[in-house]
Design a protein around this motif. Sequence first.
Motif, mmCIF file in Angstrom:
data_model
loop_
_atom_site.group_PDB
_atom_site.id
_atom_site.type_symbol
_atom_site.label_atom_id
_atom_site.label_comp_id
_atom_site.label_asym_id
_atom_site.label_seq_id
_atom_site.Cartn_x
_atom_site.Cartn_y
_atom_site.Cartn_z
ATOM 1 N N GLY A 12 0.786 -1.222 0.000
ATOM 2 C CA GLY A 12 0.000 0.000 0.000
ATOM 3 C C GLY A 12 0.815 1.267 0.000
ATOM 4 O O GLY A 12 0.252 2.355 -0.172
ATOM 5 N N VAL B 141 -0.061 -2.683 -13.802
ATOM 6 C CA VAL B 141 0.227 -1.458 -13.056
ATOM 7 C C VAL B 141 -0.687 -0.302 -13.421
ATOM 8 O O VAL B 141 -0.581 0.775 -12.815
ATOM 9 C CB VAL B 141 1.697 -1.022 -13.230
ATOM 10 N N ASP C 19 4.791 -6.517 -6.923
ATOM 11 C CA ASP C 19 5.591 -5.482 -7.571
ATOM 12 C C ASP C 19 7.070 -5.599 -7.236
ATOM 13 O O ASP C 19 7.883 -4.869 -7.808
ATOM 14 C CB ASP C 19 5.098 -4.089 -7.178
ATOM 15 N N ASN D 28 2.295 3.919 -6.714
ATOM 16 C CA ASN D 28 1.374 3.982 -5.596
ATOM 17 C C ASN D 28 0.688 2.638 -5.401
ATOM 18 O O ASN D 28 0.677 1.796 -6.292
ATOM 19 C CB ASN D 28 0.319 5.067 -5.827
ATOM 20 N N SER D 29 0.092 2.461 -4.229
ATOM 21 C CA SER D 29 -0.640 1.232 -3.917
ATOM 22 C C SER D 29 0.183 -0.008 -4.225
ATOM 23 O O SER D 29 -0.290 -0.951 -4.859
ATOM 24 C CB SER D 29 -1.966 1.202 -4.682
ATOM 25 N N LYS E 77 2.125 -3.476 -4.208
ATOM 26 C CA LYS E 77 1.768 -4.827 -3.818
ATOM 27 C C LYS E 77 3.020 -5.692 -3.760
ATOM 28 O O LYS E 77 4.013 -5.393 -4.421
ATOM 29 C CB LYS E 77 0.793 -5.437 -4.832
ATOM 30 N N SER F 189 4.145 3.851 -1.236
ATOM 31 C CA SER F 189 4.512 4.504 -2.489
ATOM 32 C C SER F 189 6.013 4.716 -2.570
ATOM 33 O O SER F 189 6.695 4.865 -1.555
ATOM 34 C CB SER F 189 3.818 5.865 -2.612
ATOM 35 N N ARG G 2 -2.166 2.538 -11.016
ATOM 36 C CA ARG G 2 -1.342 2.635 -9.817
ATOM 37 C C ARG G 2 -0.021 3.358 -10.061
ATOM 38 O O ARG G 2 0.469 4.058 -9.182
ATOM 39 C CB ARG G 2 -1.051 1.243 -9.258
#
Length: 121
Positions: free
Chosen positions: A15, A62, A88, A82-83, A85, A17, A65
């Motif tokens: 969650g 992606v 990623d 952002n956001s 996971k 960044s 996000r």
Amino acid sequence: QVQLVESGGGSVQTGGSLRLSCAASGGTLYAMGWLRQAPGKEREFVAGINRSGSRTSYGDSVKGRFTISRDNAKNTVYLQMNSLKPEDTAVYYCAAKGVVISTNPDDYNFWGQGTQVTVSS
């Protein structure tokens, strides 16, 4: 030839960044991309941007996000993530290829050294 120097990688929680930066020198304007490689996987396209910054492209995983942008006055390309996971998690590479955006990693001619992004739960 262009030289690419990346920065901004690190470790964040799910969650969170990060913003990656790629400073380019030694060449004219190129279409640029961000690509990533996770352990045991092939390199995959994350985001691309044309020379002026007027057009962008994103990998399906992606979209919504991540945001790619560039500041040509500073010769710098950014990837706002952002956001984030756990999926990623990968080494992220800045790359340059020429005129048009490509989603194929093999089309890129110049690569940065890569920066590790780790997303933990």
